[in-house]
Design a protein around this motif. Structure first.
Motif, PDB file in Angstrom:
ATOM      1  N   ALA A  25     -39.901  52.728 -32.264  1.00  0.00           N
ATOM      2  CA  ALA A  25     -40.915  52.972 -31.232  1.00  0.00           C
ATOM      3  C   ALA A  25     -40.372  54.043 -30.310  1.00  0.00           C
ATOM      4  CB  ALA A  25     -41.218  51.686 -30.450  1.00  0.00           C
ATOM      5  N   TRP A  26     -41.132  55.135 -30.180  1.00  0.00           N
ATOM      6  CA  TRP A  26     -40.638  56.318 -29.489  1.00  0.00           C
ATOM      7  C   TRP A  26     -41.601  56.773 -28.410  1.00  0.00           C
ATOM      8  CZ3 TRP A  26     -35.798  58.104 -30.896  1.00  0.00           C
ATOM      9  CH2 TRP A  26     -35.255  57.485 -32.035  1.00  0.00           C
ATOM     10  N   SER A  27     -41.053  57.409 -27.402  1.00  0.00           N
ATOM     11  CA  SER A  27     -41.836  57.898 -26.264  1.00  0.00           C
ATOM     12  C   SER A  27     -42.817  58.975 -26.703  1.00  0.00           C
ATOM     13  CB  SER A  27     -40.870  58.466 -25.211  1.00  0.00           C
ATOM     14  OG  SER A  27     -41.535  59.291 -24.296  1.00  0.00           O
ATOM     15  N   ALA A  28     -43.996  58.959 -26.108  1.00  0.00           N
ATOM     16  CA  ALA A  28     -44.986  59.997 -26.402  1.00  0.00           C
ATOM     17  C   ALA A  28     -44.542  61.342 -25.849  1.00  0.00           C
ATOM     18  CB  ALA A  28     -46.340  59.604 -25.814  1.00  0.00           C
ATOM     19  N   GLU A  29     -43.838  61.326 -24.721  1.00  0.00           N
ATOM     20  CA  GLU A  29     -43.381  62.570 -24.111  1.00  0.00           C
ATOM     21  C   GLU A  29     -42.145  63.135 -24.821  1.00  0.00           C
ATOM     22  OE1 GLU A  29     -43.944  59.748 -22.375  1.00  0.00           O
ATOM     23  OE2 GLU A  29     -45.915  60.354 -21.602  1.00  0.00           O
ATOM     24  N   PRO A  31     -40.937  62.546 -28.351  1.00  0.00           N
ATOM     25  CA  PRO A  31     -41.249  61.853 -29.607  1.00  0.00           C
ATOM     26  C   PRO A  31     -40.118  61.889 -30.635  1.00  0.00           C
ATOM     27  CG  PRO A  31     -42.296  64.006 -29.566  1.00  0.00           C
ATOM     28  CD  PRO A  31     -41.692  63.807 -28.207  1.00  0.00           C
ATOM     29  N   ARG A  32     -40.270  61.034 -31.624  1.00  0.00           N
ATOM     30  CA  ARG A  32     -39.319  60.950 -32.732  1.00  0.00           C
ATOM     31  C   ARG A  32     -39.158  62.288 -33.446  1.00  0.00           C
ATOM     32  NH1 ARG A  32     -41.720  56.740 -35.906  1.00  0.00           N
ATOM     33  NH2 ARG A  32     -43.180  58.399 -36.429  1.00  0.00           N
ATOM     34  N   SER A  33     -40.199  63.072 -33.508  1.00  0.00           N
ATOM     35  CA  SER A  33     -40.142  64.361 -34.213  1.00  0.00           C
ATOM     36  C   SER A  33     -39.115  65.320 -33.600  1.00  0.00           C
ATOM     37  CB  SER A  33     -41.523  65.025 -34.220  1.00  0.00           C
ATOM     38  OG  SER A  33     -41.993  65.230 -32.897  1.00  0.00           O
ATOM     39  N   ASN A  34     -38.697  65.065 -32.349  1.00  0.00           N
ATOM     40  CA  ASN A  34     -37.670  65.919 -31.741  1.00  0.00           C
ATOM     41  C   ASN A  34     -36.327  65.789 -32.451  1.00  0.00           C
ATOM     42  OD1 ASN A  34     -39.453  66.910 -29.898  1.00  0.00           O
ATOM     43  ND2 ASN A  34     -38.640  65.795 -28.131  1.00  0.00           N
ATOM     44  N   THR A  46     -36.402  56.514 -27.275  1.00  0.00           N
ATOM     45  CA  THR A  46     -37.089  55.304 -27.713  1.00  0.00           C
ATOM     46  C   THR A  46     -37.901  54.705 -26.558  1.00  0.00           C
ATOM     47  OG1 THR A  46     -35.186  53.884 -27.182  1.00  0.00           O
ATOM     48  CG2 THR A  46     -35.303  54.815 -29.412  1.00  0.00           C
ATOM     49  N   ALA A  47     -38.859  53.866 -26.930  1.00  0.00           N
ATOM     50  CA  ALA A  47     -39.716  53.234 -25.919  1.00  0.00           C
ATOM     51  C   ALA A  47     -38.964  52.156 -25.153  1.00  0.00           C
ATOM     52  CB  ALA A  47     -40.955  52.641 -26.588  1.00  0.00           C
ATOM     53  N   SER A  53     -37.195  48.960 -32.107  1.00  0.00           N
ATOM     54  CA  SER A  53     -37.555  50.264 -31.539  1.00  0.00           C
ATOM     55  C   SER A  53     -36.500  51.323 -31.807  1.00  0.00           C
ATOM     56  CB  SER A  53     -37.779  50.141 -30.033  1.00  0.00           C
ATOM     57  OG  SER A  53     -38.839  49.253 -29.734  1.00  0.00           O
TER      58      SER A  53
END
Length: 291
Positions: A25-29, A31-34, A46-47, A53
């Motif tokens: 679970a990752w932050s929208a601001e 994100p995991r794609s970073n 992570t969230a 998460s």
């Protein structure tokens, strides 16, 4: 580490770039794609700190040979653990290798750097407030390279004071070490870009604009076969160029000396592959750390 265990090892390419990331679970601001961004300052966060998460899966579009995994520019605390699992299939049903839980921060101090009274004298791990003095990087090697479709990275750090796990880059790659080790004379350097301004006064007072020190390593591979020269070193230079990552280490197991000498870097120069005499090739490798 015994001198006989030292063997210069180069790891490339980073298969994370071509992969599909999932899990956790990752932050929208942030994100995991970073984790796929080659700019390490682009952090993934992570969230929260729950085990469900703080993990992610890396699925390759086709079978890849994976020898090692790495996370860089992380905020993991000294108590953190991490784990890598390798799966034969993209669905993660056929597990091939499991690292088990390992320390994210290994011993970074040798006993000669510590006092007998220091609580970390035996472990060599850093104090929590000393983490800033070290490049935050964690790596591990599989027992042997695995031909696989999926890799899972899990992190266990429920007491992280930041309330989330942050990672600047994920790195999963194959590894290569020559039949013969790098020649004696390896140079370990520091590239420090600190600049100074001089005041227009009688004392010409200097004011520093400090920059972080980047590690460098330069070494000669003086005894390469033709196959090693062209299928490995020449191919690495062609594929990685001056802008793609290469991980350098001299020992697969992190420890005080190997931690100091291991880093993700870029080739700072591409030197010719030389054929000085029959059936022998040579090359000089120069790497500069990525921060």
């Amino acid at each position: 580490m015994k001198e006989g265990d030292r063997h210069s090892t180069l790891c490339w390419p980073n298969y994370v770039n071509e992969a599909a990331l999932s899990g956790g679970a990752w932050s929208a601001e942030l994100p995991r794609s970073n984790l796929q961004d080659p700019v390490y300052a682009e952090i993934a966060e992570t969230a929260d700190l729950s085990l469900s998460s703080t993990q992610f899966d890396v699925t390759f579009p086709r079978f890849r040979t994976v020898a090692m995994g790495l996370i860089a520019k992380h905020n993991l605390s000294v108590a953190a653990r991490w784990r890598m699992r390798i799966f034969r299939d993209a669905g993660a049903t056929n597990e091939m290798w499991d690292s088990g839980w390992r320390r994210a921060w290994p011993a970074v101090y040798s006993s000669s750097e510590l006092n007998w009274e220091d609580p970390n004298y035996w472990s060599g791990v850093p104090f929590e407030d000393d983490r800033k003095d070290f490049t935050p990087i964690a790596w591990m090697f599989a027992d042997r390279p695995q031909v696989c479709r999926r890799v899972r990275i899990e992190i266990d750090n429920p007491t992280n004071p930041d309330g989330a796990v942050r990672i600047g880059r994920a790195f999963i790659a194959n590894a290569w070490r020559g039949r013969f080790n790098a020649s004696w004379g390896i140079q370990y350097g520091l590239d420090i870009g600190t600049t100074f301004e001089t005041a227009d006064n009688e004392d010409e007072t200097e004011y520093a604009d400090p920059k972080s020190a980047r590690r460098t390593v330069s070494f000669d591979l003086s005894h390469l076969s033709e196959e090693e020269g062209f299928s490995q070193i020449h191919a690495m230079m062609r594929r990685q160029g001056l802008h793609k990552e290469v991980f350098y280490t001299e020992n697969e197991t992190p420890g005080p000396q190997s931690f100091a000498k291991s880093f993700v870097g870029r080739l700072s120069s591409v030197n010719p592959l030389t054929n000085p005499y029959y059936a022998n090739y040579t090359n000089a490798v120069n790497l500069r750390e990525i921060l």
